[in-house]
Write a protein that holds these residues in place. Structure first.
Motif, PDB file in Angstrom:
ATOM      1  N   VAL A 256       0.844  -1.209   0.000  1.00 30.78           N
ATOM      2  CA  VAL A 256       0.000   0.000   0.000  1.00 30.78           C
ATOM      3  C   VAL A 256       0.877   1.256   0.000  1.00 30.78           C
ATOM      4  CG1 VAL A 256      -1.688   1.332   1.324  1.00 30.78           C
ATOM      5  CG2 VAL A 256      -1.971  -1.142   1.066  1.00 30.78           C
ATOM      6  N   VAL A 257       1.903   1.252   0.862  1.00 32.53           N
ATOM      7  CA  VAL A 257       2.801   2.415   0.919  1.00 32.53           C
ATOM      8  C   VAL A 257       3.473   2.621  -0.438  1.00 32.53           C
ATOM      9  CG1 VAL A 257       4.907   3.319   1.964  1.00 32.53           C
ATOM     10  CG2 VAL A 257       3.169   2.238   3.404  1.00 32.53           C
ATOM     11  N   LEU A 258       3.933   1.509  -1.029  1.00 30.82           N
ATOM     12  CA  LEU A 258       4.588   1.612  -2.336  1.00 30.82           C
ATOM     13  C   LEU A 258       3.638   2.129  -3.406  1.00 30.82           C
ATOM     14  CD1 LEU A 258       6.852  -1.538  -2.569  1.00 30.82           C
ATOM     15  CD2 LEU A 258       7.557   0.856  -2.738  1.00 30.82           C
TER      16      LEU A 258
ATOM     17  N   ASP B  38      -4.542  10.914   5.873  1.00 31.59           N
ATOM     18  CA  ASP B  38      -3.730  12.116   6.054  1.00 31.59           C
ATOM     19  C   ASP B  38      -2.605  12.149   5.025  1.00 31.59           C
ATOM     20  OD1 ASP B  38      -2.928  14.433   7.157  1.00 31.59           O
ATOM     21  OD2 ASP B  38      -1.894  13.537   8.869  1.00 31.59           O
ATOM     22  N   ALA B  39      -1.914  11.011   4.883  1.00 34.02           N
ATOM     23  CA  ALA B  39      -0.791  10.951   3.938  1.00 34.02           C
ATOM     24  C   ALA B  39      -1.269  11.223   2.527  1.00 34.02           C
ATOM     25  CB  ALA B  39      -0.131   9.578   4.029  1.00 34.02           C
ATOM     26  N   ILE B  40      -2.347  10.540   2.151  1.00 34.38           N
ATOM     27  CA  ILE B  40      -2.834  10.693   0.778  1.00 34.38           C
ATOM     28  C   ILE B  40      -3.273  12.124   0.519  1.00 34.38           C
ATOM     29  CG2 ILE B  40      -4.688  10.033  -0.810  1.00 34.38           C
ATOM     30  CD1 ILE B  40      -4.509   7.218   0.333  1.00 34.38           C
ATOM     31  N   PHE B  53       6.207  10.717   4.510  1.00 32.47           N
ATOM     32  CA  PHE B  53       6.665   9.354   4.800  1.00 32.47           C
ATOM     33  C   PHE B  53       6.396   8.943   6.248  1.00 32.47           C
ATOM     34  CE2 PHE B  53      10.070   6.117   5.421  1.00 32.47           C
ATOM     35  CZ  PHE B  53       9.531   5.199   4.538  1.00 32.47           C
ATOM     36  N   LYS B  54       6.585   9.916   7.182  1.00 29.05           N
ATOM     37  CA  LYS B  54       6.367   9.614   8.598  1.00 29.05           C
ATOM     38  C   LYS B  54       4.934   9.115   8.849  1.00 29.05           C
ATOM     39  CE  LYS B  54       8.106  13.013  10.897  1.00 29.05           C
ATOM     40  NZ  LYS B  54       8.077  14.209  11.764  1.00 29.05           N
ATOM     41  N   LYS B  55       3.998   9.801   8.187  1.00 28.22           N
ATOM     42  CA  LYS B  55       2.589   9.413   8.356  1.00 28.22           C
ATOM     43  C   LYS B  55       2.339   7.994   7.841  1.00 28.22           C
ATOM     44  CE  LYS B  55       1.063  14.155   7.984  1.00 28.22           C
ATOM     45  NZ  LYS B  55       0.674  15.193   7.022  1.00 28.22           N
TER      46      LYS B  55
END
Lengths: 581, 571
Positions: A256-258, B38-40, B53-55
């Protein structure tokens, strides 16, 4: 090899349905992904605050369509899958029947418990789980895998390769490791469980001995120790599954992160609009989750192996093939049947012969009783007369023809009344009519009257239409034999073979049943294996068999006169006889 | 919901532990969704990936912690299930031995084994599955819904409304499926058993010359079964369709409304995305309740069944000291009756007799007269409904007394041969016996020849799956056990009914030897034994109709005399 396989031939035969089920299954998952994708896209697009709602009209419709479509597809998929599996089950039943039918008369001596047949029937049911729970999901996940790789590959080959590796961990590496690990564990567990099963069955069957011996507490203790060992094995399995699931989640998180990183890169590069970031993140979450159950499904495959092995074994062992065509000997005269046994020997290689140079001639209407201990060759003799066995030496001739060459004509010649006649789970009427499927109701009533059951049947709640098993308790041993007798009367054969039909009946019931039997079977040849001397006065000849040879032979009166041993045995059945002798 | 669940030992602390972990898990799920959203949304807003990246790391950690909590909860449930099922099994085994062979026979030996082996396993699986599921479905949706409520009321309302509608539909469809299944049940049963029935009756079909044609019937029935099953499934699957449908529809509706709010600027992307990610999480625990439906149902049924057996009244009452039976001992049965619940006629009615010392008592009568019931009562396998016993003047309400049973040798029609060596089978009651004693017992039982002919002599494995013995040889093993144990009382229930007459003749000599100097109760319908008995009890329809010696009873020209006459007359 192909002949013995219980899985692939069916896939080929029903490939249409199979492909449809796979297609629907894949679409279900893809629609789920598409739902998350479009809703992610929808709200990102909305967040850009376009002037008109029309700008997001397509994704709105998409969200609804994919949402409802997913539910509908999954419903249709499940139905298709079951349709497929039920068709296969039908085929498998027919196949199993064709394997077992030719060996019907030998099964009892070969297998330990009569229940093996039930086990085989269950095995077929088990295989349906293999299709539904392992095969379908595995193939579907391969399809999804391919779709994902193609879609990402259109944009970026390196990212597609990265995904191929990561998802590969979920659908190849994880399942393979699980399979290998679980296989040994499952085998150990099964061995332990089977051992325990046998011990426990042994104990339950011998429960009165355990009670009288007063030492069942030691048994419980021993049993619990073994259960504990099995539990430890299961605990290992349990924690393996736990850690596998944690690993799966880690892979899921990474993917998902990727996916978000990659979508962001594409956005920065101008390939994607920013609305795609949410869409890609959400679709990754939803699709990758569908891969998680695969490892579990694949690793349980080993539990179907037993069923498969048993089915393959019974097929490999079957020495008698199913014969499609019926050989019918028209030339047989059913009104006068003579049985001639000349110098008959029978035995299995390297064992003492069961019958040794045995000769006997039985004319139409003759009545013969055969008495002997277990292992004296009685049942072998009956099987040889029925043509189910082929003599090692000598011959069994029925009106001059070899018995074992008469094949399916035999049931026209001889009927069998054995110890435990099987009554089928259908109406009394149907059970009796099995003797002659063309018999009219009146003919059935007629034979029921002859065996003196008509009154009793008429008093049942639904008369002749009462189901046999509902009243299973109501039919006593004697009555069950009478139903079997009625069947035989409809069968109208010139010869009747009786294999200890009165074992276990009390003397009065036995005497009455035998009276009915001899009364209704007048004029027919009777070959009667019996364990004691009640009713032998009615026979023309009494044969005593020992180790495959005749030791005493003659009518009741002759034997009574000439044989001291016979007199002694007879006194046992006629306790007051000796006082009068 | 299963009320019995809350009666198990230690359930409260288990539930409390699960509740705490589930609460933490609920919070983690929200954190996970929040940071992903939040990240998105930050990236969407044009933030650099490095800043976000931290999120994403927090999202990732939340995902892993959440799974670890699941593992922890599973372990709690697993341990509890293992412990509870072990306790259940121990009590069940104990109970089975107390209820004795009569119960096993009523239930079916196979059924009993299956219940203990598989029933317990299913029950364990049920406990393992149900506890975390119950907690999840009770807590997580509520927590998520409350969180969403504070972010966006309308979404929370949609989600909250969806659940009752969904449940109502599932119940309605479930009922419809049940009605349809019930209506078809009979034909259904018939169809599904048809194949097994056919295989079992194959021998009979073959004799009737029908086995070949029967294959057409199997095809026909299989097809009918398939159609009937599909008919039921079409409705049964509708309930999971409803579940899917309403879940998906609610998520789609939430997404659309969120989109509207976003367009109108009433809302920002981050909270909207958070809600969208949480929506499937909201439904997940509810959907999981329905998963493993059969495993859960089977386990629950098994638990119920086991509890029923555990609740049965056991035969063993207070254990009384009973002295060893001697030639001066007396035993009497006073007004004993036995009623079985499913029969209106008593199986035994007002049985009354007394004996003393080493007497041989024959019990005779037609099938169903109560011979076996009487032997079972005397052996302590069955408690009388009324009446009592007296041993040396001491009153007892049942004979399920260890001190009584340890004096008895019991020989049924088919004595059970354990899957073990000949040696262990003979010394089953007396594991301490010396080889010399065992050989002597075997000799007296007439087994020496048989054992010599076995491939490994005394060490040959017999019983199920081992070397098979004939009926006569099995009886001789039982007799050898009896000779070895030399217990003063012998109960026999039709020991020779199934044997051929020559074997019976030979056994008779051996058995009469065994009877010497012992109290013997011998139920049979083989009349010749009666001539060797000291006292004969004639049963008819559960009552003693005559009692006396052979000569007396023949003289009375009543039931006993009639029995003999039937045999003498022949057929």
């Amino acid at each position: 090899m192909d002949k013995e396989n219980w899985i692939f031939p069916y896939l080929r035969q029903y490939r249409g349905l199979f492909a449809l089920a796979i297609l629907l299954g894949s679409l279900t998952i893809l629609f789920g992904g598409a739902l998350m994708f479009t809703s992610g896209y929808l709200i990102s697009k909305a967040a850009t605050q376009p002037e008109s709602i029309l700008m997001i009209y397509v994704p709105i419709v998409g969200v609804r369509a994919f949402g409802i479509g997913r539910a509908v597809l999954s419903y249709v998929e499940r139905l298709t899958g079951h349709q497929f599996i039920l068709k296969i089950l039908s085929e498998m039943r027919v196949r199993l029947y064709k394997i077992i039918e030719p060996q019907a008369l030998f099964l009892r001596s070969r297998v330990r418990t009569g229940d093996i047949l039930g086990v085989l029937a269950d095995d077929i049911e088990h295989l349906q789980d293999f299709y539904l729970k392992t095969l379908f999901p595995s193939i579907i996940s391969l399809v999804i895998y391919t779709v994902i790789l193609i879609c990402t590959g259109l944009f970026s080959i390196p990212f597609a390769i990265l995904l191929a590796v990561l998802i590969g961990l979920l659908i190849f590496v994880g399942p393979i490791i699980s399979y290998i690990y679980m296989k040994t564990k499952n085998e150990q567990l099964k061995r332990g469980r089977n051992r325990l099963y046998q011990q426990f069955t042994d104990t339950i069957f011998g429960i009165s001995d355990w009670i009288f011996s007063g030492k069942y507490a030691t048994f419980i203790q021993r049993y619990e120790t073994q259960e504990h060992q099995l539990l430890e094995l299961e605990t290992k399995k349990h924690s393996f599954v736990n850690w596998r699931d944690v690993m799966n989640q880690i892979v899921l998180g990474i993917i998902v992160v990727l996916a978000i990183y990659w979508a962001n890169e594409q956005t920065v590069g101008g390939e994607f609009s920013p609305t795609m970031i949410a869409a890609c993140g959400l679709v990754a979450l939803s699709l990758v989750e569908s891969f998680l159950p695969i490892a579990g499904a694949v690793s349980e495959t080993s539990s179907y192996q037993d069923s498969l092995k048993r089915l393959e074994a019974i097929q490999a062992e079957s020495s008698h093939p199913w014969i499609e065509a019926d050989g019918w000997k028209d030339s047989l005269d059913l009104s006068q049947v003579t049985i001639e046994i000349n110098h008959l020997s029978f035995g299995y290689p390297s064992e003492t012969p069961l019958l040794d140079d045995f000769s006997l001639k039985i004319g139409q209407g003759e009545k013969i009783a055969i008495i002997g201990r277990s292992g004296s060759g009685k049942s072998t003799l009956l099987k040889l007369i029925q043509g189910a066995l082929v003599p090692t030496r000598g011959e069994v001739l029925i009106n001059g023809m070899n018995a074992h060459e008469l094949a399916s004509t035999v049931p026209k010649l001889m009927a069998v009344l054995n110890q435990k006649p099987y009554l089928f789970n259908t109406s009394v009427m149907n059970n009796i009519r099995l003797g002659n499927p063309e018999a009219t109701d009146e003919e059935v009533y007629e034979v029921a009257k002859m065996v003196q059951l008509h009154q009793m049947i008429m008093q049942l709640p639904k008369g002749y239409e009462t189901n046999m098993h509902e009243t299973g308790q109501r039919f006593s041993g004697g009555e069950r034999q009478r139903i079997a007798l009625a069947r035989i009367l409809l069968q109208k054969t010139p010869i009747v073979i009786m294999d200890e039909p009165t074992v276990g009946l009390d003397p009065i019931t036995e005497a009455n049943l035998l009276a009915t039997i001899f009364d209704t079977l007048k004029g027919k040849t009777i070959i009667w294996v019996t364990h004691h001397l009640i009713g032998v006065e009615k026979m023309d000849r009494i044969l005593f068999l020992e180790k495959g040879k005749i030791t005493m032979d003659g009518s009741h009166q002759q034997l009574l006169k000439s044989e001291e041993r016979y007199r002694r045995l007879y006194a046992l059945d006629r306790p007051l006889y000796r006082s009068k002798w | 919901m299963d009320k019995a669940l809350f009666s198990y030992k230690g359930i409260k602390s288990v539930l409390a532990g699960l509740a705490i972990l589930t609460a933490i898990q609920g919070a983690i799920i929200i954190i996970q969704a929040y940071f992903l959203a939040d990240a998105i949304s930050s990236l969407f807003g044009g933030d650099l990936f490095a800043n976000v990246f931290k999120k994403l790391i927090i999202f990732f950690l939340a995902l892993v912690v959440r799974q670890l909590l699941t593992v922890w909860k599973r372990n709690i449930a697993y341990r509890f299930a293992a412990r509870t099922s072990k306790e259940f099994r121990e009590s069940l085994l104990q109970k089975l031995f107390q209820l004795g062979p009569r119960f096993v026979k009523e239930e079916g030996s196979g059924q009993t084994v299956t219940l203990v082996m598989e029933g317990i396993m299913k029950f364990r699986r049920y406990l393992e599955l149900i506890l975390p599921k119950l907690m999840n479905s009770a807590m997580i949706p509520v927590m998520i819904c409350i969180f969403i409520f504070f972010v966006n009321i309308r979404s929370a309302v949609i989600l909250a409304l969806a659940v009752p509608i969904l449940i109502a539909f599932m119940i309605l469809l479930g009922l419809a499926a049940k009605v349809k299944a019930d209506r078809q049940y009979e034909s259904y049963q018939m169809l599904s058993n048809h194949f097994v029935d056919s295989l079992r009756g194959l021998e009979t079909l073959k004799y009737l010359g029908l086995s070949r044609q029967h294959i057409n019937k199997i095809i026909l029935v299989s097809e009918r079964y398939r159609r009937a099953t599909m008919g039921t499934l079409r409705i049964a699957f509708l309930s999971s369709f409803a579940l899917d449908f309403f879940t998906m529809l609610s998520i789609a509706t939430v997404a659309v409304f969120l989109g509207m709010d976003l367009i109108n600027g009433k809302m920002e992307l981050r909270p909207a995305l958070t809600i969208l990610i949480l929506a499937p999480e909201y439904f997940l625990p509810i959907r999981e309740v329905g998963a493993d439906y059969h495993a859960t149902l089977d386990g629950k049924e098994a638990g119920k069944k086991i509890q029923e057996i555990l609740d049965k009244e056991s035969l063993q009452q207070k254990q009384e000291p009973i002295p060893l039976w001697k030639s001066t001992s007396t035993f009497s049965v006073e007004g004993v009756s036995v009623h079985f619940p499913d029969s209106d006629r008593p199986a035994l009615h007002d049985i009354q007799f007394s004996v003393s010392g080493s007497k041989k008592i024959g019990v005779i009568g037609a099938s169903g007269a109560g011979k076996s019931t009487l032997i079972d009562i005397l052996s302590g396998f069955l408690a009388p409904s009324s009446g009592e016993f007296q041993i040396n003047g001491k009153k007892l309400t049942t004979l399920s007394q260890l001190n009584w049973q340890s004096q008895i040798t019991y020989i049924p029609q088919h004595p059970y041969i354990f899957h073990d060596t000949v040696l262990n089978n003979i010394r089953f009651y007396d594991p301490e016996a010396t080889m010399k004693e065992i050989e002597e017992a075997a000799e007296r039982a007439g087994l020496t020849e048989v054992i010599r002919s076995l491939p490994r002599g005394f060490e040959t494995i017999i019983g199920e799956g081992g070397r098979s013995l004939s009926g006569g040889q099995e009886q001789r093993i039982a007799l050898a056990r009896a000779f070895l144990g030399n217990r003063p009382i012998i109960m026999l229930d039709e020991p020779t009914a199934h044997l051929d007459i020559e074997t019976e003749y030979e056994l008779k000599e051996t058995m009469l030897q065994l009877f010497k100097g012992k109290l013997v109760f011998f139920a049979t319908h083989r009349l010749h034994w009666m001539l060797d008995m000291d006292l004969i009890i004639v049963l008819d329809q559960g009552k003693i109709v005559e009692i006396g010696t052979h000569e007396q009873l023949i003289g009375q020209k009543s039931t006993y005399y009639q029995l003999f006459k039937t045999q003498m007359r022949g057929i």
